[in-house]
Design a protein around this motif. Structure first.
Motif, mmCIF file in Angstrom:
data_model
loop_
_atom_site.group_PDB
_atom_site.id
_atom_site.type_symbol
_atom_site.label_atom_id
_atom_site.label_comp_id
_atom_site.label_asym_id
_atom_site.label_seq_id
_atom_site.Cartn_x
_atom_site.Cartn_y
_atom_site.Cartn_z
ATOM 1 N N LEU A 247 0.851 -1.191 0.000
ATOM 2 C CA LEU A 247 0.000 0.000 0.000
ATOM 3 C C LEU A 247 0.887 1.241 0.000
ATOM 4 O O LEU A 247 1.872 1.314 0.729
ATOM 5 N N GLY A 248 0.532 2.221 -0.839
ATOM 6 C CA GLY A 248 1.327 3.440 -0.945
ATOM 7 C C GLY A 248 2.450 3.354 -1.951
ATOM 8 O O GLY A 248 3.132 4.357 -2.213
ATOM 9 N N ALA A 249 2.677 2.184 -2.545
ATOM 10 C CA ALA A 249 3.732 2.046 -3.545
ATOM 11 C C ALA A 249 3.251 2.562 -4.904
ATOM 12 O O ALA A 249 2.053 2.548 -5.204
ATOM 13 N N SER A 250 4.196 3.000 -5.729
ATOM 14 C CA SER A 250 3.841 3.584 -7.018
ATOM 15 C C SER A 250 3.440 2.505 -8.014
ATOM 16 O O SER A 250 3.879 1.351 -7.938
ATOM 17 N N LEU A 251 2.584 2.904 -8.967
ATOM 18 C CA LEU A 251 2.052 2.010 -9.988
ATOM 19 C C LEU A 251 2.562 2.438 -11.359
ATOM 20 O O LEU A 251 2.639 3.633 -11.658
ATOM 21 N N SER A 252 2.876 1.457 -12.206
ATOM 22 C CA SER A 252 3.420 1.769 -13.522
ATOM 23 C C SER A 252 3.083 0.638 -14.489
ATOM 24 O O SER A 252 3.093 -0.539 -14.087
ATOM 25 N N PRO A 253 2.754 0.994 -15.754
ATOM 26 C CA PRO A 253 2.707 2.332 -16.346
ATOM 27 C C PRO A 253 1.354 2.989 -16.128
ATOM 28 O O PRO A 253 0.407 2.339 -15.675
ATOM 29 N N THR A 254 1.265 4.276 -16.475
ATOM 30 C CA THR A 254 0.000 5.003 -16.434
ATOM 31 C C THR A 254 -0.421 5.353 -17.859
ATOM 32 O O THR A 254 0.385 5.311 -18.791
ATOM 33 N N SER A 255 -1.682 5.693 -18.020
ATOM 34 C CA SER A 255 -2.245 5.945 -19.346
ATOM 35 C C SER A 255 -1.624 7.172 -20.010
ATOM 36 O O SER A 255 -1.138 8.088 -19.346
ATOM 37 N N VAL A 256 -1.675 7.166 -21.350
ATOM 38 C CA VAL A 256 -1.104 8.246 -22.163
ATOM 39 C C VAL A 256 -2.221 8.881 -22.980
ATOM 40 O O VAL A 256 -3.037 8.166 -23.587
ATOM 41 N N TYR A 257 -2.275 10.203 -22.999
ATOM 42 C CA TYR A 257 -3.288 10.916 -23.780
ATOM 43 C C TYR A 257 -3.166 10.532 -25.254
ATOM 44 O O TYR A 257 -2.084 10.608 -25.843
ATOM 45 N N ASN A 258 -4.258 10.081 -25.852
ATOM 46 C CA ASN A 258 -4.295 9.611 -27.238
ATOM 47 C C ASN A 258 -3.403 8.398 -27.457
ATOM 48 O O ASN A 258 -2.989 8.111 -28.592
ATOM 49 N N GLY A 259 -3.076 7.681 -26.385
ATOM 50 C CA GLY A 259 -2.184 6.535 -26.497
ATOM 51 C C GLY A 259 -2.669 5.345 -25.698
ATOM 52 O O GLY A 259 -3.880 5.146 -25.514
ATOM 53 N N SER A 260 -1.732 4.541 -25.209
ATOM 54 C CA SER A 260 -2.064 3.323 -24.471
ATOM 55 C C SER A 260 -2.815 3.642 -23.188
ATOM 56 O O SER A 260 -2.498 4.620 -22.500
ATOM 57 N N GLN A 261 -3.799 2.799 -22.868
ATOM 58 C CA GLN A 261 -4.601 2.970 -21.672
ATOM 59 C C GLN A 261 -4.347 1.818 -20.699
ATOM 60 O O GLN A 261 -4.234 0.661 -21.117
ATOM 61 N N TYR A 262 -4.281 2.140 -19.411
ATOM 62 C CA TYR A 262 -4.011 1.152 -18.378
ATOM 63 C C TYR A 262 -5.061 1.276 -17.285
ATOM 64 O O TYR A 262 -5.540 2.381 -16.979
ATOM 65 N N ASN A 263 -5.422 0.132 -16.707
ATOM 66 C CA ASN A 263 -6.491 0.091 -15.715
ATOM 67 C C ASN A 263 -6.069 -0.733 -14.508
ATOM 68 O O ASN A 263 -5.188 -1.591 -14.605
ATOM 69 N N ILE A 264 -6.717 -0.455 -13.380
ATOM 70 C CA ILE A 264 -6.612 -1.334 -12.229
ATOM 71 C C ILE A 264 -8.017 -1.756 -11.815
ATOM 72 O O ILE A 264 -9.001 -1.065 -12.104
ATOM 73 N N SER A 265 -8.110 -2.889 -11.161
ATOM 74 C CA SER A 265 -9.394 -3.392 -10.669
ATOM 75 C C SER A 265 -9.382 -3.380 -9.149
ATOM 76 O O SER A 265 -8.426 -3.857 -8.525
ATOM 77 N N ILE A 266 -10.424 -2.807 -8.550
ATOM 78 C CA ILE A 266 -10.579 -2.760 -7.098
ATOM 79 C C ILE A 266 -11.885 -3.455 -6.727
ATOM 80 O O ILE A 266 -12.931 -3.199 -7.318
ATOM 81 N N PHE A 267 -11.808 -4.323 -5.729
ATOM 82 C CA PHE A 267 -12.994 -5.037 -5.249
ATOM 83 C C PHE A 267 -12.969 -4.994 -3.722
ATOM 84 O O PHE A 267 -12.002 -5.423 -3.094
ATOM 85 N N ILE A 268 -14.012 -4.447 -3.128
ATOM 86 C CA ILE A 268 -14.183 -4.422 -1.671
ATOM 87 C C ILE A 268 -15.464 -5.190 -1.362
ATOM 88 O O ILE A 268 -16.515 -4.895 -1.940
ATOM 89 N N TRP A 269 -15.388 -6.175 -0.469
ATOM 90 C CA TRP A 269 -16.597 -6.914 -0.138
ATOM 91 C C TRP A 269 -16.543 -7.442 1.289
ATOM 92 O O TRP A 269 -15.476 -7.633 1.856
ATOM 93 N N LYS A 270 -17.737 -7.684 1.830
ATOM 94 C CA LYS A 270 -17.849 -8.243 3.168
ATOM 95 C C LYS A 270 -18.088 -9.750 3.077
ATOM 96 O O LYS A 270 -18.979 -10.212 2.369
ATOM 97 N N ASP A 271 -17.257 -10.487 3.793
ATOM 98 C CA ASP A 271 -17.416 -11.935 3.851
ATOM 99 C C ASP A 271 -18.584 -12.256 4.785
ATOM 100 O O ASP A 271 -18.558 -11.883 5.962
ATOM 101 N N PRO A 272 -19.634 -12.924 4.296
ATOM 102 C CA PRO A 272 -20.802 -13.206 5.145
ATOM 103 C C PRO A 272 -20.488 -14.187 6.276
ATOM 104 O O PRO A 272 -21.237 -14.278 7.247
#
Length: 395
Positions: A247-272
């Motif tokens: 947590l708090g560490a840098s992420l790479s690469p990031t998206s470029v305007y009119n160029g390659s796009q990069y995404n991350i997925s976040i999931f938060i859930w409660k275990d029943p």
């Protein structure tokens, strides 16, 4: 307010605790130092409510995902098998052993820059704001917040999952308290003062981290950010189980305007089957928040939120050039504006479903930072959002 002597003592405590006898230390290419700390020695267990806590290494139950291969579009199938990797830079130089967790070391410079850290555990924490819950207490520092987000609040929720476009927004050079984040949150509580919130996503915060890199963040509060909660592992509460993600560490690469796009997925859930809220990043389970930390997130959340927030330490947000998202307005669309897509909520049957027509969007300064909601076969429920901040149309 703390006395100067108390501040110095508190500072020494925070700095010393960030170096808890590491099993191994890794120097990241971006200058960070990642300490591999024994899992039982992490900051979570300094919390009075977690003194006798037994670590849960994995969820007992993982929510049923509604989609299967027969229902997935060709776009989704291609995305599933050709996802561009998002790395944390420190991973290039090593990995933490099993039985440890990676913690970004707090440096003296970080502490000196984040002067507000001793006023509240959260410091100047950009937080999602709720227009239907007016602020009932004065802000304790001069920071102002601008936001553009989508939310649902008509049911009881057990979590949310979303794909977030990854960018590196520019922060106003003259704003020492400026920051920009994009994240998802599960929230509960009858008022702003009693707000319970769990959030995760990406953030650029030079005051906190000493650079303009895009970093993974989490934060939480049980009283509207007045006296509880913090970023990442800076205070006790979040229990980390992963030895791979810092947590708090840098992420790479990031998206470029009119160029390659990069995404991350976040999931938060409660275990029943557990009294825990789990966090998953890029299909990797990072850890959890015990429900004992909260009053209104014990059984479920009453609202889900997705979007962006920028903060301005000068108290004059509309004169700030701090960017949200890509720094471009939502109308510019794909490869130009930042987006959230595949918005999903975890319903009472522990199934991920689309929110459909339940989504409401809010932008408190739409001429500075906007939001545009949409839906299609490939992206499901999505929205573009963000903007440049100060511009001729921004009041």
């Amino acid at each position: 307010m703390m006395s100067m002597a108390s501040q110095k003592l508190e500072g020494k405590r925070i700095l010393s605790e960030s170096r808890r006898n590491p099993v191994k230390s890794i120097k990241s290419p971006d200058g960070d130092i990642i300490d591999c700390i024994h899992i039982a020695h992490q900051p979570a267990f300094d919390h009075l409510l977690l003194k006798n806590h037994t670590i849960q290494m994995a969820p007992n139950y993982h929510p049923e995902i509604l989609l299967d291969k027969s229902k997935m579009s060709n776009f989704e199938l291609q995305r599933k098998h050709h996802t561009r990797p998002i790395a944390q830079l420190w991973q290039l130089n090593g990995k933490c052993p099993k039985g440890t967790i990676p913690i970004r070391r707090t440096k003296k410079g970080d502490f000196l820059r984040a002067r507000s850290i001793l006023r509240l555990p959260t410091g100047r924490l950009p937080r999602f704001r709720f227009p239907w819950r007016p602020r009932t207490a004065p802000v304790k520092n001069s920071a102002t917040y601008e936001y553009a987000y989508a939310f649902v609040q008509s049911k009881e929720y057990l979590g949310t999952k979303a794909t977030i476009n990854l960018w590196q927004p520019q922060i106003d050079d003259e704003d020492q308290g400026g920051s920009s984040l994009s994240g998802v949150g599960v929230v509960g509580g009858p008022s702003t003062r009693e707000l319970n919130s769990i959030e995760a996503g990406w953030i650029v915060n030079p005051e906190r981290f000493g650079d303009n890199r895009t970093r993974l963040y989490t934060c939480w509060t049980s009283d509207g950010y007045r006296s509880t909660g913090c970023y990442n592992l800076f205070c006790s509460g979040f229990v980390q189980t992963s030895n791979e993600i810092a947590l708090g560490a840098s992420l790479s690469p990031t998206s470029v305007y009119n160029g390659s796009q990069y995404n991350i997925s976040i999931f938060i859930w409660k275990d029943p089957n557990q009294t825990l809220w789990w966090l998953q990043y890029q299909n990797k389970t990072i850890g959890y928040w015990p429900t004992s930390l909260f009053k209104y997130l014990v059984h479920n959340a009453s609202a889900i939120i997705w979007g962006g927030v920028v903060s301005n330490g000068k108290g004059d947000g509309l004169n700030s050039t701090t960017q949200m998202g890509s720094g471009h307005f939502p109308e510019e669309g794909y490869q130009r504006a930042s987006y959230f897509r595949n918005l999903q909520i975890l319903n009472g049957s522990n199934t991920l479903v689309t929110p459909d027509d339940m989504i409401t969007t809010v932008a408190n300064q739409p001429n500075c930072y906007g939001i545009l909601l949409g839906n299609n076969t490939d992206w499901g429920d999505y929205f573009y959002y963000g903007g440049p901040g100060k511009n001729p149309k921004c009041p």
